[in-house]
Design an enzyme around this catalytic site. Structure first.
Site, short mmCIF file in Angstrom:
data_model
loop_
_atom_site.label_atom_id
_atom_site.label_comp_id
_atom_site.label_asym_id
_atom_site.label_seq_id
_atom_site.Cartn_x
_atom_site.Cartn_y
_atom_site.Cartn_z
CG HIS B 64 -23.09 30.50 45.37
ND1 HIS B 64 -22.52 29.82 46.42
CD2 HIS B 64 -23.59 29.55 44.55
CE1 HIS B 64 -22.65 28.52 46.23
NE2 HIS B 64 -23.31 28.32 45.10
CD GLU B 67 -28.14 29.40 44.01
OE1 GLU B 67 -28.31 28.22 44.37
OE2 GLU B 67 -27.15 29.77 43.34
CG HIS B 68 -26.53 27.63 48.63
ND1 HIS B 68 -26.09 26.44 49.09
CD2 HIS B 68 -26.10 27.71 47.34
CE1 HIS B 68 -25.39 25.81 48.16
NE2 HIS B 68 -25.38 26.57 47.08
CD GLU B 139 -21.97 25.08 45.29
OE1 GLU B 139 -22.50 25.46 46.35
OE2 GLU B 139 -22.40 25.40 44.17
#
Lengths: 424, 421
Positions: B64, B67-68, B139
């Site tokens: 994740h 991905e960012h 998040e």
């Protein structure tokens, strides 16, 4: 795409949109209603009561079983708040007859089911079936209590109560517990009959091909009702405030949420649409680029606006203790737009993004129906080409002017605990 | 190769680029927009792998985080560049994959070039990672720690699984994201983002020729580095039969999950479809069981059933709100026993199959939905994106009854509860 509009009964408008790209049919039935504290829970209950059974399918689960057998046809009810009014709507979707494996007449069957639910509900002695009503009301009470579960939705709801205090827009979507507890099955049946008689009705059908049966069935259904339409306006601008109202609430949660509501008196709708997009909604948007990326104050920070209330709402999730810093950073972005201090290319990017959103909406039957309904609520005809022309005519100066009209009316803070949260 | 759906008439072109990247294009000329998805089989459950003779262990949330950070390059960030093109872009990391995507009405070619460029050209610095950590931390707070809907899911996974990383949040934890370094991200990119690991799927107002031409220019040829994800050893038993936690909720939220052995490939799709049908049959909205529990006030309209499956896990679950979650679980177990004993009614089963068929035909009817369906099929290594409508008619009552016996075992159930606190 062909669009045809007609009035099939007094105050009942029907828009048929033919588009051969789609494999399914969609019919949305919108009833425009004034919002009052007493009737809000009834509206919410009707979304459930009218879609879970009917005189034709009275047994629990029978209607769902029928929908399953019709290739997952669907018939939910819903409620959209718009200004001081509510749009109570029902949405029937089903597979086009051409895709039925055994030649079943799906359109015929679904229309019978829909008109049955709405025009021949499951009543006994002038009231909804007692057992069904008991279950639906318990679901509603649980929903009202569960508002606290979704922190973001809860903060938005409380912010609306703060910003629009004393106006119908401050009433929670499903109403309040005391009113929900006092509603009876007979109240719901009586109000539904009144809605059928008096509410302005907007029917929108998105179909892959001509379905004469649809108009025929809907016209027949409304012909049995003596219509006396009572106009409902979706536009109800909130009056200007003398000073900003701050309200803070604490909750046992890791993150804090803030909701800032700005009001404006008069502004060009398209300029406000682009201003909203400039604040959030693209990768270059000011809140994303500055409040999140540059200052690292939050993960999400987004803006939306209600043309009906003349309100622009900004919401944000922040670390506890950083609420005021985030508020200042957000307000600074509005001030920058007011002064025209934004990247020169940003308005054009936002125009492209808006144009894309409109094009994408036209690529699904649900998107078309939603866009058409939104236009109708705003008193406009559904005309994507005209909408695009207006969008292209907005200048950067008009956007700055729109920002100049914003006045911070209220700030709602839902504060979490400051110790930094739980780590695994 | 052209693949056609005999039911809807939809078709797509599937080719393997000389770099090894698989590309699938569905031309839909009547639509106003086009969508592209670039996917890779690297998700949150990939926590240990070997490459170049080295074994690497990753902190939770690495896929994740990658991905960012891939969106950032030396010249700025891809998000801003997509915005300039009027394209709507996003990405997501799931348990078994990461997918980058956009939709556009204009400038599709430039946006596709950008997508292929930023995903293949990583640029990570310690400074940019430091900047990202608080954003991801927020998040995690928003979606994992403050959301009971998300929390109940992971609580159930923690109860069901002993070691499997599916029990960890996709975004990781506030601690684990602090352990991620630029070197680690580069290592993961080298290992999992080889062109031969990527799948590119486009649909809508775009031609296959256009996509292949852009891919021909933009896809890099790189010396292969073969990353081998390590098998995830996981006992068949559930870790604990019950798990509880407290949060600010109005009434207890629960999830009851049945753990069973995983399967892969087409068998996974078949078993997942069967699992969904069986759950709908036993406890779906139209089932007598669901109606009875609603009537008795044991559940409310938040109750739902679903299959959560992947190549290394298989869970069938029911969730909702209840003042007595244990009773709902016990009633569910009783109902399963009853259906297993009495057998499945072929007529109701056929109606549920028709419903699943209707859903399948209706759900893939836009460029974005088509691109997503093709990406899913390619990531799962399925031979066609149109398998669901082909498989459904072949599912039998007997198979469904076998699934009940094998995958809804009373000794493989866990109940997770979030209590008001």
């Amino acid at each position: 795409m062909q669009i045809r509009t007609s009035e099939i009964a007094g105050g009942v408008r029907c828009t048929e949109i033919l588009d051969s790209r789609f494999r399914g049919c969609l019919l949305t039935l919108h009833f425009a209603l004034p919002r009052e504290e007493k009737t809000a829970p009834v509206h919410a209950l009707l979304t459930d009561l009218l879609t879970g059974s009917s005189a034709d399918y009275p047994a629990p689960g029978a209607l769902n079983e029928k929908l399953d057998s019709l290739y997952a046809a669907d018939f939910p009810g819903s409620l959209t708040l718009c200004g001081d009014a509510a749009d109570l709507y029902f949405s029937a979707s089903w597979l086009d007859d051409a895709y039925a494996l055994n030649g079943e007449p799906l359109t015929d069957e679904v229309l019978s089911l829909v008109t049955g639910c709405l025009f021949r509900p499951h009543l006994k002695d002038g009231a909804f079936d007692a057992e069904r009503f008991r279950i639906c009301r318990q679901n509603l009470l649980d929903d009202i209590d569960a508002a606290v579960n979704d922190k973001r939705a809860y903060a938005l709801r409380r912010a609306a109560e703060t910003a629009f205090a004393g106006e119908p827009a401050s009433i929670p979507p499903q109403g309040t517990r005391p009113f929900a507890e006092s509603v009876t099955a007979a109240d719901c049946a009586a109000l539904w009959q009144e809605i059928l008689r008096t509410a302005p009705v907007d029917l929108i059908a998105v179909l892959p091909q001509e379905k004469p049966l649809l108009m025929q069935r809907l016209t027949e259904a409304f012909s049995g009702i003596r219509r006396e339409t009572r106009p409902v306006s979706f536009s109800a601008p909130s009056p200007p405030r003398v000073q900003t109202e701050y309200r803070t609430e604490e909750m046992d949660m890791i993150q804090s949420r803030i909701v800032m509501t700005y009001l404006y008196d008069r502004a060009d709708r398209m300029a406000m649409t682009l201003l909203c997009r400039m604040l959030s909604g693209t990768g270059s948007s000011l809140l994303f680029a500055n409040v999140r990326e540059k200052e690292g104050l939050c993960y999400d920070c987004s803006a939306s606006f209600s043309a009906a209330k003349h309100a622009l709402v900004i919401e944000c999730g922040v670390r506890p203790g950083m609420e005021q810093a985030a508020e200042a950073a957000i307000d600074a972005q509005i001030a920058a737009v007011r002064q025209g201090a934004f990247p020169a290319e940003l308005p054009e990017e936002c125009r492209l993004a808006e144009a894309f959103s409109a094009a994408a909406a036209q690529d699904s039957s649900g998107g078309i129906a939603r866009a058409a309904a939104a236009c109708h609520r705003a008193g406009l005809a559904y005309d994507p080409a005209e909408w695009l022309r207006q969008l292209n005519s907005v200048t950067p100066a008009q956007i700055a002017e729109a920002a100049g009209k914003l006045r911070l009316a209220s700030v709602f803070r839902l504060c979490g605990r400051e110790e930094g949260g739980r780590a695994d | 190769m052209i693949i056609t759906d005999p039911v809807t008439g939809d078709s797509c072109l599937l080719v393997t680029h000389e770099s090894g990247m698989r590309i699938c294009v569905a031309e839909q000329p009547g639509f106003h927009t086009a969508s592209a998805q670039l996917g890779v089989r690297f998700g949150s459950v990939h926590r240990r792998f070997s490459a170049d003779g080295q074994t690497v262990t990753l902190p939770a949330g690495t896929a994740h985080f990658l991905e960012h950070k891939l969106y950032e390059n030396a010249d700025g960030d891809a998000v801003t560049q997509f915005a300039r093109l009027g394209a709507s872009d996003n990405a997501y990391t799931a348990f078994d994959r990461t997918v980058y995507y956009f939709s556009a009405q204009q400038h599709f070619a430039e946006a596709l070039t950008l997508l292929l460029d930023f995903v293949q050209n990583p640029y990570f610095t310690e400074r940019s990672l430091e900047k990202e950590r608080p954003i991801i931390a927020q998040e995690i707070c928003e979606y994992s720690l403050d959301s009971p809907d998300d929390r109940i899911f992971f609580l159930l996974m923690e109860g069901l699984f002993h070691r499997h990383p599916v029990r960890c949040d996709v975004a990781g934890t506030l601690d684990s994201i602090g352990q991620i370094t630029p070197e680690l991200l580069y290592q993961c990119h080298r290992a999992f983002y080889q062109p031969s690991d990527l799948v590119l799927c486009c649909a809508g107002s775009v031609t296959a020729g256009e996509v292949l031409e852009i891919a021909g220019r933009a896809v890099k040829r790189r010396p292969p580095v073969k990353a081998v994800p390590e098998p995830i050893p996981e006992p068949e038993t559930v870790r604990v039969p019950e798990l509880r936690e407290q949060m600010t909720v109005s009434k207890p939220q629960f999830a009851a999950g049945f753990k069973s052995p995983p399967v892969t490939g087409e068998a996974l799709l078949r078993q997942t479809l069967l699992g969904e049908l069986v759950l709908d049959y036993i406890a779906g909205q139209s089932s007598p069981f669901c109606q009875r529990l609603l009537s008795e006030g044991l559940i409310n309209d938040t109750f739902s059933v679903s299959a959560f499956t992947g190549e290394s896990w298989f869970v069938l679950m029911a969730e909702g709100e209840s003042d007595t979650p244990e009773r709902v679980r016990d009633e569910l177990l009783r109902e399963i026993t009853l259906v297993a004993r009495e057998g499945i009614d072929p007529e109701r089963f056929a109606a549920l199959k028709r419903a699943a068929y209707g859903d399948a035909v209706l759900s893939v009817n836009s460029p974005a939905a088509s691109a997503e369906a093709m990406t899913d099929a390619l990531i799962r290594r399925l031979p066609s994106p149109y398998l669901v409508t082909a498989l459904l008619p072949s599912l039998t009552v007997r198979e469904a009854e076998t699934l009940i016996a094998e995958r809804l075992r009373p000794d493989r159930v866990c109940l997770a509860v979030i209590e008001p606190g």
